[in-house]
Scaffold this motif. Structure first.
Motif, PDB file in Angstrom:
ATOM      1  N   UNK A  70      70.936  35.404  37.485  1.00  0.00           N
ATOM      2  CA  UNK A  70      70.870  34.408  36.421  1.00  0.00           C
ATOM      3  C   UNK A  70      70.167  35.110  35.280  1.00  0.00           C
ATOM      4  N   UNK A  71      70.949  35.482  34.260  1.00  0.00           N
ATOM      5  CA  UNK A  71      70.421  36.199  33.111  1.00  0.00           C
ATOM      6  C   UNK A  71      69.593  35.234  32.287  1.00  0.00           C
ATOM      7  N   UNK A  72      68.398  35.628  31.951  1.00  0.00           N
ATOM      8  CA  UNK A  72      67.443  34.786  31.230  1.00  0.00           C
ATOM      9  C   UNK A  72      67.540  35.077  29.745  1.00  0.00           C
ATOM     10  N   UNK A  73      68.171  34.183  29.014  1.00  0.00           N
ATOM     11  CA  UNK A  73      68.259  34.351  27.563  1.00  0.00           C
ATOM     12  C   UNK A  73      69.647  34.066  27.024  1.00  0.00           C
ATOM     13  N   UNK A  74      70.615  34.898  27.222  1.00  0.00           N
ATOM     14  CA  UNK A  74      70.594  36.163  27.950  1.00  0.00           C
ATOM     15  C   UNK A  74      69.922  37.279  27.150  1.00  0.00           C
ATOM     16  N   UNK A  75      69.243  38.148  27.877  1.00  0.00           N
ATOM     17  CA  UNK A  75      68.649  39.350  27.299  1.00  0.00           C
ATOM     18  C   UNK A  75      69.143  40.531  28.123  1.00  0.00           C
ATOM     19  N   UNK A  76      69.876  41.430  27.471  1.00  0.00           N
ATOM     20  CA  UNK A  76      70.416  42.619  28.114  1.00  0.00           C
ATOM     21  C   UNK A  76      70.181  43.802  27.184  1.00  0.00           C
TER      22      UNK A  76
ATOM     23  N   UNK B  27      69.512  47.011  31.441  1.00  0.00           N
ATOM     24  CA  UNK B  27      68.379  46.203  31.889  1.00  0.00           C
ATOM     25  C   UNK B  27      68.632  44.751  31.506  1.00  0.00           C
ATOM     26  N   UNK B  28      68.542  43.880  32.494  1.00  0.00           N
ATOM     27  CA  UNK B  28      68.767  42.471  32.252  1.00  0.00           C
ATOM     28  C   UNK B  28      67.530  41.677  32.640  1.00  0.00           C
ATOM     29  N   UNK B  29      67.073  40.859  31.702  1.00  0.00           N
ATOM     30  CA  UNK B  29      65.965  39.954  31.994  1.00  0.00           C
ATOM     31  C   UNK B  29      66.570  38.804  32.799  1.00  0.00           C
ATOM     32  N   UNK B  30      66.017  38.596  33.994  1.00  0.00           N
ATOM     33  CA  UNK B  30      66.622  37.602  34.881  1.00  0.00           C
ATOM     34  C   UNK B  30      65.609  36.553  35.332  1.00  0.00           C
ATOM     35  N   UNK B  31      66.140  35.382  35.644  1.00  0.00           N
ATOM     36  CA  UNK B  31      65.349  34.350  36.317  1.00  0.00           C
ATOM     37  C   UNK B  31      65.320  34.637  37.813  1.00  0.00           C
ATOM     38  N   UNK B  32      66.434  35.229  38.297  1.00  0.00           N
ATOM     39  CA  UNK B  32      66.527  35.672  39.686  1.00  0.00           C
ATOM     40  C   UNK B  32      67.732  36.585  39.819  1.00  0.00           C
ATOM     41  N   UNK B  33      67.711  37.422  40.844  1.00  0.00           N
ATOM     42  CA  UNK B  33      68.837  38.321  41.118  1.00  0.00           C
ATOM     43  C   UNK B  33      68.847  38.648  42.603  1.00  0.00           C
ATOM     44  N   UNK B  34      70.028  38.993  43.093  1.00  0.00           N
ATOM     45  CA  UNK B  34      70.140  39.370  44.506  1.00  0.00           C
ATOM     46  C   UNK B  34      71.287  40.351  44.698  1.00  0.00           C
ATOM     47  N   UNK B  35      71.198  41.090  45.796  1.00  0.00           N
ATOM     48  CA  UNK B  35      72.259  41.992  46.223  1.00  0.00           C
ATOM     49  C   UNK B  35      72.689  41.542  47.616  1.00  0.00           C
TER      50      UNK B  35
END
Length: 150
Positions: free
Chosen positions: A135-141, A5-13
Protein backbone atom coordinates in the motif's frame (compact mmCIF):
# COMPACT_ATOMS: atom_id res chain seq x y z
CA UNK A 1 22.94 0.21 -7.97
CA UNK A 2 19.47 1.34 -8.75
CA UNK A 3 16.75 1.58 -6.16
CA UNK A 4 13.08 2.29 -6.58
CA UNK A 5 12.02 3.42 -3.11
CA UNK A 6 8.38 3.47 -2.15
CA UNK A 7 6.98 4.96 1.03
CA UNK A 8 4.49 2.37 2.20
CA UNK A 9 1.85 1.88 4.85
CA UNK A 10 2.61 -1.84 4.57
CA UNK A 11 4.28 -4.29 2.20
CA UNK A 12 4.74 -8.02 1.90
CA UNK A 13 6.44 -10.68 -0.19
CA UNK A 14 4.62 -13.92 -0.90
CA UNK A 15 6.34 -16.99 -2.36
CA UNK A 16 4.33 -20.08 -3.29
CA UNK A 17 1.21 -18.58 -1.67
CA UNK A 18 2.96 -18.14 1.70
CA UNK A 19 3.97 -14.83 3.20
CA UNK A 20 7.76 -14.77 3.19
CA UNK A 21 8.17 -11.38 4.86
CA UNK A 22 6.18 -8.27 5.65
CA UNK A 23 6.57 -4.79 7.06
CA UNK A 24 4.38 -2.04 8.42
CA UNK A 25 4.99 1.65 7.75
CA UNK A 26 8.33 2.25 6.11
CA UNK A 27 10.18 1.78 2.84
CA UNK A 28 9.89 -0.89 0.18
CA UNK A 29 13.12 -0.81 -1.80
CA UNK A 30 13.27 -2.59 -5.14
CA UNK A 31 16.99 -3.03 -5.88
CA UNK A 32 18.84 -3.58 -9.14
CA UNK A 33 22.54 -4.46 -9.03
CA UNK A 34 25.07 -4.25 -11.85
CA UNK A 35 28.51 -5.88 -12.04
CA UNK A 36 30.31 -2.54 -11.68
CA UNK A 37 28.75 -1.81 -8.27
CA UNK A 38 31.18 -1.52 -5.36
CA UNK A 39 31.25 -1.03 -1.60
CA UNK A 40 31.23 2.71 -2.29
CA UNK A 41 27.85 2.34 -4.04
CA UNK A 42 26.58 0.30 -1.09
CA UNK A 43 27.70 2.86 1.50
CA UNK A 44 26.28 5.80 -0.42
CA UNK A 45 22.93 4.15 -1.21
CA UNK A 46 22.38 2.77 2.31
CA UNK A 47 23.09 6.19 3.81
CA UNK A 48 20.75 7.89 1.35
CA UNK A 49 17.97 5.40 2.07
CA UNK A 50 18.32 5.71 5.86
CA UNK A 51 18.34 9.52 5.80
CA UNK A 52 15.88 10.18 2.97
CA UNK A 53 13.33 12.62 4.41
CA UNK A 54 10.07 11.53 2.79
CA UNK A 55 7.80 11.00 5.79
CA UNK A 56 5.49 13.74 7.02
CA UNK A 57 6.13 15.70 10.19
CA UNK A 58 3.48 17.31 12.41
CA UNK A 59 3.04 20.08 9.79
CA UNK A 60 2.48 17.55 7.00
CA UNK A 61 5.83 18.44 5.40
CA UNK A 62 8.20 15.70 4.22
CA UNK A 63 10.89 16.25 6.87
CA UNK A 64 11.28 12.84 8.52
CA UNK A 65 13.35 9.81 7.59
CA UNK A 66 12.51 6.14 8.09
CA UNK A 67 14.75 6.30 11.16
CA UNK A 68 12.83 9.28 12.58
CA UNK A 69 9.52 7.42 12.43
CA UNK A 70 11.05 4.10 13.56
CA UNK A 71 9.81 2.62 10.28
CA UNK A 72 10.69 -0.66 8.63
CA UNK A 73 12.68 -1.37 5.48
CA UNK A 74 12.18 -4.19 3.02
CA UNK A 75 14.65 -4.78 0.16
CA UNK A 76 13.60 -6.90 -2.80
CA UNK A 77 16.10 -7.73 -5.54
CA UNK A 78 14.87 -6.79 -8.98
CA UNK A 79 17.30 -7.23 -11.86
CA UNK A 80 14.73 -5.75 -14.25
CA UNK A 81 15.63 -2.27 -12.96
CA UNK A 82 18.64 -2.56 -15.28
CA UNK A 83 16.54 -3.33 -18.35
CA UNK A 84 17.58 -1.69 -21.59
CA UNK A 85 14.83 -1.00 -24.11
CA UNK A 86 17.09 0.85 -26.56
CA UNK A 87 16.74 -1.78 -29.32
CA UNK A 88 13.48 -3.44 -30.19
CA UNK A 89 10.64 -4.24 -27.83
CA UNK A 90 12.17 -7.04 -25.80
CA UNK A 91 14.19 -5.69 -22.86
CA UNK A 92 17.83 -6.64 -22.53
CA UNK A 93 19.21 -7.30 -19.06
CA UNK A 94 22.87 -7.37 -20.06
CA UNK A 95 23.75 -4.70 -17.48
CA UNK A 96 22.24 -6.60 -14.55
CA UNK A 97 24.82 -8.44 -12.45
CA UNK A 98 24.88 -12.22 -12.52
CA UNK A 99 23.84 -13.90 -9.23
CA UNK A 100 27.41 -14.76 -8.21
CA UNK A 101 28.18 -11.02 -8.20
CA UNK A 102 24.78 -9.68 -7.21
CA UNK A 103 24.05 -11.84 -4.16
CA UNK A 104 27.11 -10.79 -2.11
CA UNK A 105 26.48 -7.11 -2.98
CA UNK A 106 22.80 -7.48 -2.06
CA UNK A 107 23.72 -9.03 1.30
CA UNK A 108 26.27 -6.28 2.00
CA UNK A 109 23.66 -3.61 1.25
CA UNK A 110 21.20 -5.27 3.66
CA UNK A 111 23.82 -5.19 6.43
CA UNK A 112 24.72 -1.59 5.67
CA UNK A 113 21.07 -0.45 5.83
CA UNK A 114 20.73 -2.32 9.13
CA UNK A 115 23.82 -0.51 10.43
CA UNK A 116 22.46 2.85 9.27
CA UNK A 117 18.94 2.34 10.69
CA UNK A 118 19.74 0.15 13.71
CA UNK A 119 16.90 -2.09 12.62
CA UNK A 120 16.60 -5.50 10.95
CA UNK A 121 15.82 -5.26 7.23
CA UNK A 122 13.19 -7.57 5.77
CA UNK A 123 13.81 -9.10 2.36
CA UNK A 124 12.45 -10.97 -0.55
CA UNK A 125 14.17 -14.17 -1.65
CA UNK A 126 16.91 -13.50 -4.18
CA UNK A 127 16.07 -15.12 -7.53
CA UNK A 128 12.66 -16.43 -6.47
CA UNK A 129 9.39 -15.72 -8.23
CA UNK A 130 7.73 -13.37 -5.75
CA UNK A 131 4.41 -11.62 -5.37
CA UNK A 132 5.13 -8.21 -3.89
CA UNK A 133 2.16 -6.41 -2.37
CA UNK A 134 2.13 -2.89 -1.00
CA UNK A 135 0.00 0.00 0.00
CA UNK A 136 1.90 3.00 -1.33
CA UNK A 137 1.64 5.91 1.09
CA UNK A 138 1.03 9.15 -0.78
CA UNK A 139 1.92 7.78 -3.27
CA UNK A 140 5.59 8.58 -2.79
CA UNK A 141 8.03 6.79 -5.10
CA UNK A 142 11.68 7.85 -5.49
CA UNK A 143 14.21 6.60 -8.08
CA UNK A 144 17.87 6.58 -7.04
CA UNK A 145 20.90 5.51 -9.07
CA UNK A 146 24.21 5.29 -7.20
CA UNK A 147 26.13 6.03 -10.40
CA UNK A 148 24.26 9.29 -11.09
CA UNK A 149 23.85 10.39 -7.45
CA UNK A 150 21.10 12.88 -8.24
Amino acid sequence: MRALIQRVKEASVTIDRRIYSEIGQGLLILLGIEAEDTQEDINWLAGKIARLRIFSDENDAMNLSVQDIDGDCMVVSQFTLHASTKKGNRPSFIHAAKPEIAIPLYEKLLLQIENETNKKVKTGCFGAMMDVALINDGPVTIWIDSKKRE
